[in-house]
Design an enzyme around this catalytic site. Structure first.
Site, short mmCIF file in Angstrom:
data_model
loop_
_atom_site.label_atom_id
_atom_site.label_comp_id
_atom_site.label_asym_id
_atom_site.label_seq_id
_atom_site.Cartn_x
_atom_site.Cartn_y
_atom_site.Cartn_z
N ASP A 197 53.69 -4.63 24.82
CA ASP A 197 53.61 -3.47 25.70
C ASP A 197 54.81 -2.54 25.53
OD1 ASP A 197 52.35 -2.13 28.08
OD2 ASP A 197 54.28 -2.63 28.98
N GLU A 244 51.69 -1.52 21.17
CA GLU A 244 51.33 -0.32 21.92
C GLU A 244 52.49 0.66 21.72
OE1 GLU A 244 50.87 1.79 26.17
OE2 GLU A 244 52.15 0.04 25.90
#
Length: 639
Positions: free
Chosen positions: A315, A368
């Site tokens: 993330d 990401e």
């Protein structure tokens, strides 16, 4: 209760690796471990707290009294405190009471390496073992065949707290209930992988799991660690891979968490310009500290080892890479070369990826990362960060922006779609329509589509047809596969009742068919990261808002022809170029009546003509259904 006995699981080599940032199995040493010493059962405790004056274990076994069970600091300046307490059993709750050298500050902390935690809002760690008899041997022995970059990778993104809830009390499903309901559903709809938004323990539900305190513990909201193992096991037995969201980018300041752990900036960077995230009001790891690198990489490998996880989606990589991320001028300091890149982060991410890929075969890491940082998904030996894949955020933004436009205006914006092919092969891209796109007033994916009800759902089927035939792997957030109308609400179940309505059920049928197509047609996955796998037929027919292209596999006979009509006008006698003779066989049509479409289709026999067009040697005349994605194969068996 017996007092603390001197004992250690650490060797000198362990300490050297830890200090060097190269100990990637710390979870076997630090934390709380049920062991037997000289025939006596109990728990060995070890915690890293170099700025501590004293450390004691407190818990329900000693009425949470500080000093009753003090740990001893090691002699080797590692900052590790340890000891063996006889008689403690599984299920015992505990924390570390730490008195700091820095002014005598006292903190009471959950164990950073705890395998299990109390159910929030309670915050203690729980003694637990990780014994489990896995039944996924077949998957583990063959998962490389499922997870390689030339294999279909269709990911269903799931938030465990809101996929489905139970009854009027709106309670969470358990891991064991998910092991039945979710597994059956994913198998039915044909996704190849499930990606769980963070399952590691977190204190605050509205964070969706992205503010972690228990990095080594699956959240107790849904059951115990073995229950989560059952869920993973059942997915594997059904032939479905498991990806976890992993958050090495930041962590919350909750009093029982990692922040200011031993009265010092232990895990977080001491400079607030590098150690505090202004967007999320959270702390940022000190990636230049070797012991923190050991902690984080050990955590990544822990999930791959003990929970048989097949991939980690990392993330907020962009927030880690740039020193000026979400910071104004004067709020950040350039690196030693005057640049904005965080050199410690770059080094850490390379070490992380090298550790993952060198220790576990058949897994993937996915970044990401929303910027143009180069070579994110290229090997470290070529100068890349070493990820297997990267989210294609540009494709997502451009595509949703295009599809929100009324069809009459689309001819002016076709470059929004074609632009992605100018950079598609710069990375190994995954196409994401994720949870971030269905919250905070953005509307659901279905809710963004223009037109009347029929057109909205036709547009949605067209969008998915385009997504699944575009190069790259796929990710779809839960609910989007049946056209969830409302935005995602983490506090409630998806609107499963919508499946009783033909249009919504038609979306589910469309996704099921596309997943099958993606898995069974080699042209859609064998060269999904290679420019050899794609060829334009016509990208410039702006006036009709039509695009056509070829997807290619290793065998030219597997090639597919895709034609997209982005308006509700039926295009009759529409000619496209074809590369070889034969007969066109329609294998997918998003306008199929079974999906809720109008049922416009071509005759069964559409013969390729010896008539050059679109720069190709041959051509064919088609009828293009309204708002449709149609996929053809060429049958040349009777030539």
């Amino acid at each position: 209760m017996n007092k603390v006995q001197t004992y250690s699981l650490f060797t000198d080599f362990d300490i050297d690796l830890f200090k060097a940032g190269k100990h990637f199995r710390l979870y076997e040493k630090l934390g709380a471990h049920l062991i037997e010493v000289d025939g006596v059962k109990g728990v060995y405790f070890a915690v890293w707290a170099p700025s501590a004056r004293t450390v004691s274990v407190v818990g329900d076994f000693n009425y949470w009294i500080q000093g009753e069970h003090p740990l001893q600091v090691r002699w080797d300046s590692s900052g590790i405190w340890e000891g063996f307490i006889p008689g403690i059993e599984q299920g015992t709750t505990y924390k570390y009471k730490i008195q700091s050298n820095n002014g005598g500050i006292i903190t009471e902390k959950a164990d950073p390496f705890a395998f299990y935690c109390e159910k929030p809002p309670h915050t203690a760690s729980v003694i637990w073992d990780l014994d489990y008899k896995w039944k996924d041997k077949k998957w583990m022995e063959t998962r490389k065949e499922h997870n390689d970059l030339d294999k279909p990778y269709s990911v269903y993104e799931v938030h465990l707290g809101s996929w489905k809830r139970h009854g009027e009390e709106n309670r969470f499903l358990t891991y064991l209930e998910y092991a039945e309901d979710l597994v059956n559903y994913v198998k039915e709809t044909g996704f190849t992988h499930v990606e769980f938004m963070p399952v590691m323990e977190y204190p605050y539900d509205p964070s969706w799991g992205y503010q972690l305190v228990g990095y080594f513990a699956p959240t107790s909201r849904f059951g115990n660690p073995q229950d989560f193992m059952v869920l993973v096991d059942k997915l594997h037995q059904a032939g479905i891979g498991v990806i976890l969201d992993w958050v090495p980018s930041h962590f919350p300041e909750d009093a029982h968490g990692l922040g200011f752990f031993d009265g010092s900036n232990l895990f977080e960077h001491p400079d607030r310009r590098k150690g505090y995230h202004p967007d999320w009001k959270s702390l940022v790891f000190n990636y230049g500290r070797n012991e923190v690198r050991s902690f984080l990489i050990s955590n990544a490998l822990f999930w791959l080892h003990h929970y048989h996880i097949d991939g980690l989606r990392v993330d907020a990589v962009a927030s880690m890479l740039y020193l000026d991320y979400s910071r104004e001028e004067g709020e950040w300091e350039p690196n030693e070369f005057g640049g904005r890149e965080n050199l410690d982060t770059i080094s850490f991410l390379k070490d992380f990826n090298e550790a993952v890929y060198s220790n576990y075969d058949g897994v993937q890491t996915i970044a990401e990362e929303s910027t143009s940082f180069p070579m994110v998904s290229r090997p470290t030996f070529n100068g890349g960060l070493g990820f297997g894949m990267k989210w294609m955020m540009g494709w997502m933004h451009d595509t949703l922006e295009y599809f929100q436009k009324e069809t009459v205006y689309r001819k002016y914006h076709q470059n929004d779609l074609t632009f992605s092919m100018t950079y598609t092969y710069t990375e190994n891209f995954m196409l994401p329509l994720s949870h971030d796109e269905v919250v905070y007033g953005k509307r659901s994916i279905a809710g963004r589509m223009p037109g009347d009800e029929w057109q909205k759902f036709a547009n949605l089927r067209l969008l998915y047809g385009y997504m699944f035939t575009h190069p790259g792997t796929k990710l779809l957030f839960m609910g989007s596969e049946f056209g969830q109308s409302a935005e995602w609400d983490f506090q409630n179940s998806l609107d499963w009742h919508l499946l009783q309505y033909p249009f919504h059920n038609g979306i589910k049928k469309t996704i099921t068919k596309l997943n099958k197509l993606y898995k069974t047609e080699p042209a859609l996955h064998e060269k999904q990261f290679s420019p050899e796998g794609f060829e334009w037929i016509n990208y410039s027919d702006h006036e009709n808002a039509v695009m056509s292209y070829i997807r290619k596999g290793n065998d030219p006979k597997d090639n597919l022809i895709i034609v997209l009509n982005f308006t509700q006008v039926v295009r009759e006698n529409y000619r496209i170029g074809i590369t070889r003779p034969g007969k066109l066989i329609e294998i997918f049509n998003s306008d199929d009546a079974d999906f809720g479409g109008s049922g416009v289709k071509n005759d069964k026999n559409v013969f390729v003509e010896n008539n050059p067009y679109d720069g190709k040697e041959y051509s064919a005349i088609l009828t293009l259904p309204p708002l449709s994605a149609v996929v053809y194969k060429i049958d040349d068996t009777k030539l």
